[in-house]
Enzyme design. Structure first.
Site, PDB file in Angstrom:
ATOM      1  CG  ASP A 175      37.981  48.980  36.072  1.00  0.00           C
ATOM      2  OD1 ASP A 175      38.507  48.390  35.103  1.00  0.00           O
ATOM      3  OD2 ASP A 175      37.700  49.104  37.306  1.00  0.00           O
ATOM      4  NE  ARG A 184      39.322  47.174  38.678  1.00  0.00           N
ATOM      5  CZ  ARG A 184      38.994  47.907  39.426  1.00  0.00           C
ATOM      6  NH1 ARG A 184      39.218  47.644  40.362  1.00  0.00           N
ATOM      7  NH2 ARG A 184      38.487  48.696  39.127  1.00  0.00           N
TER       8      ARG A 184
END
Length: 217
Positions: free
Chosen positions: A171, A173
């Site tokens: 991801d 993030r």
């Protein structure tokens, strides 16, 4: 009392396209508005808003050799991330680094359809041959929906003769959390271990990181 706050908007050019930095600079000058880049925002948060706390730090004997293990807890979701390092390095020395989704190595679909353990062996072999380096295992959450999507893709693939399970991608993030861990490890220049296409990381300068090389493993 007013609290610090931020607002994200998109400014459009007269022709309807989204304004980029050169156009935004002109708008800022025209209306006397302060302007910051994504790198500025990332750098500010790196300095003032750490999202990780080191919980443990010890030497560990693994089947891949001797390493140093550090465990970090993320304040936003209580997930625990692991960093394994070998050797030492000086500041500004490029360090062989792998930022890995921990679910990649705990993936039933990957285990059933390909030799996931071989990938792990190659990863550690590269670190051992270099004599120093770091492997980060970023713990992902909410994998249930992702698994259902991957099952659907796998079913379609196998119907057409492709038996491989779709890859799990880190991801975006996770990269920010990984950057904070790398900062704690005193790593700011990295030789990034990856077998996938090179992806431009927006704001990477703000993280205080520089990717000096991409290394296949």
């Amino acid at each position: 009392n007013l609290k610090p706050a931020g607002l994200i908007v998109e400014i459009m050019n007269e022709d309807g396209t989204m304004a980029r930095l050169p156009q935004l600079v002109r708008v800022a000058k025209k209306f006397d508005i302060k302007i910051v880049s994504i790198e500025d925002l990332v750098a500010y948060r790196m300095k003032h808003d750490s999202l990780i706390e080191k919980k443990d730090d010890f030497a560990i004997i693994t089947r891949f050799g001797d390493f140093r293990l550090r465990a970090y807890q993320q304040s936003t979701n209580n997930q625990v991330h692991i960093a394994l390092t070998k050797g030492t390095w000086s500041l500004d020395e490029p360090v062989l680094t792998r930022v890995n989704s921990s679910s990649v190595n705990n993936d039933i679909l990957g285990t059933l359809t390909k030799n996931a353990d071989e990938k792990l062996k190659r990863m550690f072999r590269a670190i051992n041959e270099k004599g120093c380096g770091a492997i980060l295992f970023i713990n992902q959450q909410n994998q249930d929906q992702n698994l259902l999507k991957r099952l659907h893709i796998l079913k379609e693939r196998q119907a057409s003769g492709d038996t491989r399970a779709p890859a799990i991608h880190t991801d975006n993030r996770d990269f920010g959390i990984g950057a904070q861990i790398l900062d704690n490890l005193k790593i700011n220049k990295i030789e990034l271990m990856t077998n996938t296409k090179q992806v431009k990381r927006i704001g990477i300068v703000g993280y205080g990181l520089e990717i000096v090389n991409y290394v296949s493993y």
